[in-house]
Every structure is written in structure tokens, then in C-alpha cells.
Write a protein that holds these residues in place. Sequence first.
Motif, PDB file in Angstrom:
ATOM      1  N   SER A   1       0.819  -1.228   0.000  1.00  0.00           N
ATOM      2  CA  SER A   1       0.000   0.000   0.000  1.00  0.00           C
ATOM      3  C   SER A   1       0.846   1.268   0.000  1.00  0.00           C
ATOM      4  O   SER A   1       0.310   2.366  -0.128  1.00  0.00           O
ATOM      5  N   ARG A   2       2.176   1.133   0.132  1.00  0.00           N
ATOM      6  CA  ARG A   2       3.055   2.312   0.086  1.00  0.00           C
ATOM      7  C   ARG A   2       3.481   2.555  -1.360  1.00  0.00           C
ATOM      8  O   ARG A   2       4.114   1.702  -1.986  1.00  0.00           O
TER       9      ARG A   2
ATOM     10  N   LEU B   1      -0.845  11.061  -5.208  1.00  0.00           N
ATOM     11  CA  LEU B   1      -1.300  10.095  -4.203  1.00  0.00           C
ATOM     12  C   LEU B   1      -2.750  10.371  -3.828  1.00  0.00           C
ATOM     13  O   LEU B   1      -3.562   9.437  -3.714  1.00  0.00           O
ATOM     14  N   LYS B   2      -3.088  11.648  -3.657  1.00  0.00           N
ATOM     15  CA  LYS B   2      -4.478  12.016  -3.332  1.00  0.00           C
ATOM     16  C   LYS B   2      -5.427  11.542  -4.427  1.00  0.00           C
ATOM     17  O   LYS B   2      -6.497  10.992  -4.142  1.00  0.00           O
TER      18      LYS B   2
ATOM     19  N   THR C   1      -9.004   3.537  -2.190  1.00  0.00           N
ATOM     20  CA  THR C   1      -8.092   2.695  -1.401  1.00  0.00           C
ATOM     21  C   THR C   1      -7.144   3.599  -0.615  1.00  0.00           C
ATOM     22  O   THR C   1      -6.628   4.573  -1.168  1.00  0.00           O
ATOM     23  N   PRO C   2      -6.902   3.307   0.666  1.00  0.00           N
ATOM     24  CA  PRO C   2      -6.061   4.190   1.497  1.00  0.00           C
ATOM     25  C   PRO C   2      -4.559   3.994   1.272  1.00  0.00           C
ATOM     26  O   PRO C   2      -3.839   3.495   2.138  1.00  0.00           O
ATOM     27  N   TRP C   3      -4.070   4.375   0.096  1.00  0.00           N
ATOM     28  CA  TRP C   3      -2.641   4.278  -0.175  1.00  0.00           C
ATOM     29  C   TRP C   3      -1.858   5.205   0.740  1.00  0.00           C
ATOM     30  O   TRP C   3      -2.371   6.238   1.175  1.00  0.00           O
ATOM     31  N   LYS C   4      -0.620   4.832   1.015  1.00  0.00           N
ATOM     32  CA  LYS C   4       0.252   5.671   1.843  1.00  0.00           C
ATOM     33  C   LYS C   4       1.475   6.077   1.020  1.00  0.00           C
ATOM     34  O   LYS C   4       1.857   5.374   0.090  1.00  0.00           O
TER      35      LYS C   4
ATOM     36  N   GLU D   1      12.468   2.999  -1.915  1.00  0.00           N
ATOM     37  CA  GLU D   1      11.735   1.925  -1.247  1.00  0.00           C
ATOM     38  C   GLU D   1      10.816   1.177  -2.213  1.00  0.00           C
ATOM     39  O   GLU D   1      10.714  -0.052  -2.160  1.00  0.00           O
ATOM     40  N   THR D   2      10.164   1.905  -3.109  1.00  0.00           N
ATOM     41  CA  THR D   2       9.159   1.270  -3.969  1.00  0.00           C
ATOM     42  C   THR D   2       9.525   1.238  -5.447  1.00  0.00           C
ATOM     43  O   THR D   2       8.829   0.597  -6.233  1.00  0.00           O
TER      44      THR D   2
END
Length: 372
Positions: free
Chosen positions: A219-220, A241-242, A250-253, A260-261
Amino acid sequence: MQSRTIFIYPFLLSYYMRWRIEKDRLGPKKVPADRYFGIHTQRSQEMFAGSGKKLHIDLFLAMTIIKLAVAKTNIELDILDKRKGKAIVFACEEILQRAFDEEFVAEVFHTGLSAYMNVNEVIANRAIEILGGNKGEYHLLHSDYHFNSGQDVNDVLPTAVRIASYFKLIELIDLLSVLKEKEFITTKRMNDYASEFFKHKSTIEKNIANLNEVLSFLSRLYIGKTENNNDTHHYFEKTVLKNLIKITKTPWKEARTPIETTQNITELLEVSDSLKNLAVDFIRIADDFRTFGKSTSLNESPLSFTGSSNLSEKDSKLFDMMTLICSHIVGNSEATSNRLYTERLEMMPIIAHNILESVDLLNHGLHAFTTK
């Protein structure tokens, strides 16, 4: 001077109407006139030996979700002309309604850039039509310039893998939760096997917990500055992201760091390993069901699901199918592990495909388990 009438044979006219000519740095290339992909995808199709194995459609759809969020962001931040931006938005929304699935032709064994450009070109050519132009008229909207503002393949592709995997795992967790609550017939001999099947229930619970942990780091997300693309608006990352949260509900962070991603893709190894562990567990469960069913009388099998009276040949075939599915998933995991050790972007398509295919297979097998 007498004018001459030029006659074009119908079959020649038909031939030339089937193609359009597009140009890139390597020169001109014929592209099928009715297709929405462009010259880069056409070159990929010709240069790489065709395996006939297309990339998982969910990866293309996930990239389209990102392109939609980026287009909305670029409109909000006045980076992109509103008329062009809205055309891109409409094109993305049509693609997400599954109207253009056949246009995504990049294969598993193509490079990551091939899949990325396939998406760019399909969106661009549909958006060009919305603007009133014809496919390939990139002076109206270019598949490179207008589609790489604030992001590029280095962040879009790894992020798309995370988004596609996230939604697939949600389906898998839901099916496991249903199976966990599945009841078995109580028979005279049930007590002999009760402890064994309570172990299976706890095994399913353990796998659900593992997959939920995987969801937490999937989710990050990060879309924005990378080594190759460091000229972005200072609100770009947060606005993308918003918009992703709003589009997917979906509550992505936000990822702690871009690396990292995007560059450190070994987290995907945890996804693959979780699927392999689940598969290995279900090979054992299926084998136990099959073995215990044969060791009891047909009308006293503690393995039969509620509503059935014995471990029929149909049940046995179901367990055989599950064993074959899970064996294939173990193989997918091994292939994914080998690719991840290189951590090269070119390996991303096959990594994504193996993960998504494995979840699809598990969902298919578990659906049979929960409904038969």
C-alpha cells in the motif's frame, strides 16, 4: 493540356488503408491503421520473438490508473493544457471500462519499457481521437512528451505492479476467509480427525495474516522524482497520491523514500514467497483430504463438505487440480526469485506476470474449494 485520370486498383487502396506511417528516431514504420498502439509497440512486436504469452491485463490497467491520476494532477497544477488533459482523462476512463483490452499486446518476455509504451500509445491515440484527430497525429498529443510529465517508466511500472498485486491479494484473502469458515460433516469417526482439521484451519488463518502483512507494504506508493526525472512540481507527489486514493477508493500511503518502492523491488519477493508458502500448505491440505478420504468408508468420510455424503471421484479430482495449481505456483515463485536477484527494470514484466498469474490460479482453485 489534357487531364489524366489516375485509377487506383481497389485491392491496392484497401492495402494502403490498412496501414498508417509513424516515425521515431529509428525512422518510419508501418502500423496497422485500426490499432491504438503505435510505433514503439509495433517495433517490439517485430523485434522480439513472439511467445504468444501476453502480459497480465491487470498490469496494463494498473498503469492506466496511474496515468489517470497523473493527468488529473497535471491539470490541477497547471502543468498540462486542460483540453489535452481532459482528453487523456476520458481515454483512461474508457480503458478502465475494458473497452481496449485487445490493444495491450506487450508480451511477458518483452522489456518493461515495451509494456509502458504500449499503455502510453493506446491512451495517446484514443485521446487524439477525442480531440478530433486521427491515430498517429502526435502533434496533437505525444505519447512521450505529454505522458511523461512528472513520472516515467522507472516509477510507474514498479508502482503498477504494487497496485495490481494489492487488488488481487484482496480477492485471495476474501476467498481464504470463506474457506476458513467452511464446515465439515460430523460423523462417527470425525473425532479421530478433528485435531488434524483444526490444524488446517489454523494454517489458513496463518496465511491470511501473512497476506495482510504483505498488503501493508504494497500500500506504500511513490510517483514523482527519480534519477531520470527530477524536474517535478513540489506538490506533484502528494497530489498524485491524493488522486490515486480518490480513483481507487483505497487508502494508499506515501512511501518513505522513492528507492523503497521503485529501485528496491525485493519487497516483491515477499509477495511471491507468501504465495509459494500458501501453495505448499494447500498441497499438503489437498493430499490430507485425499488420503483421509480413502481411509474411511464412503459414507463416513470426515472430509466431505457440508451437503455431500462422501469423498466422491469429483472431490478427488478437485484435490488433484489444487495440487497441480499449487505446484505451478511454486514454479512461478522460483522464477520470480531468480529475476529479483538482478533488480533490473527489464525483469519487472515477468515478475509482475508470475505474481498476478499465481494469485489468479489460487483464486480459481479456492473458488472451487468453497463452492463445490
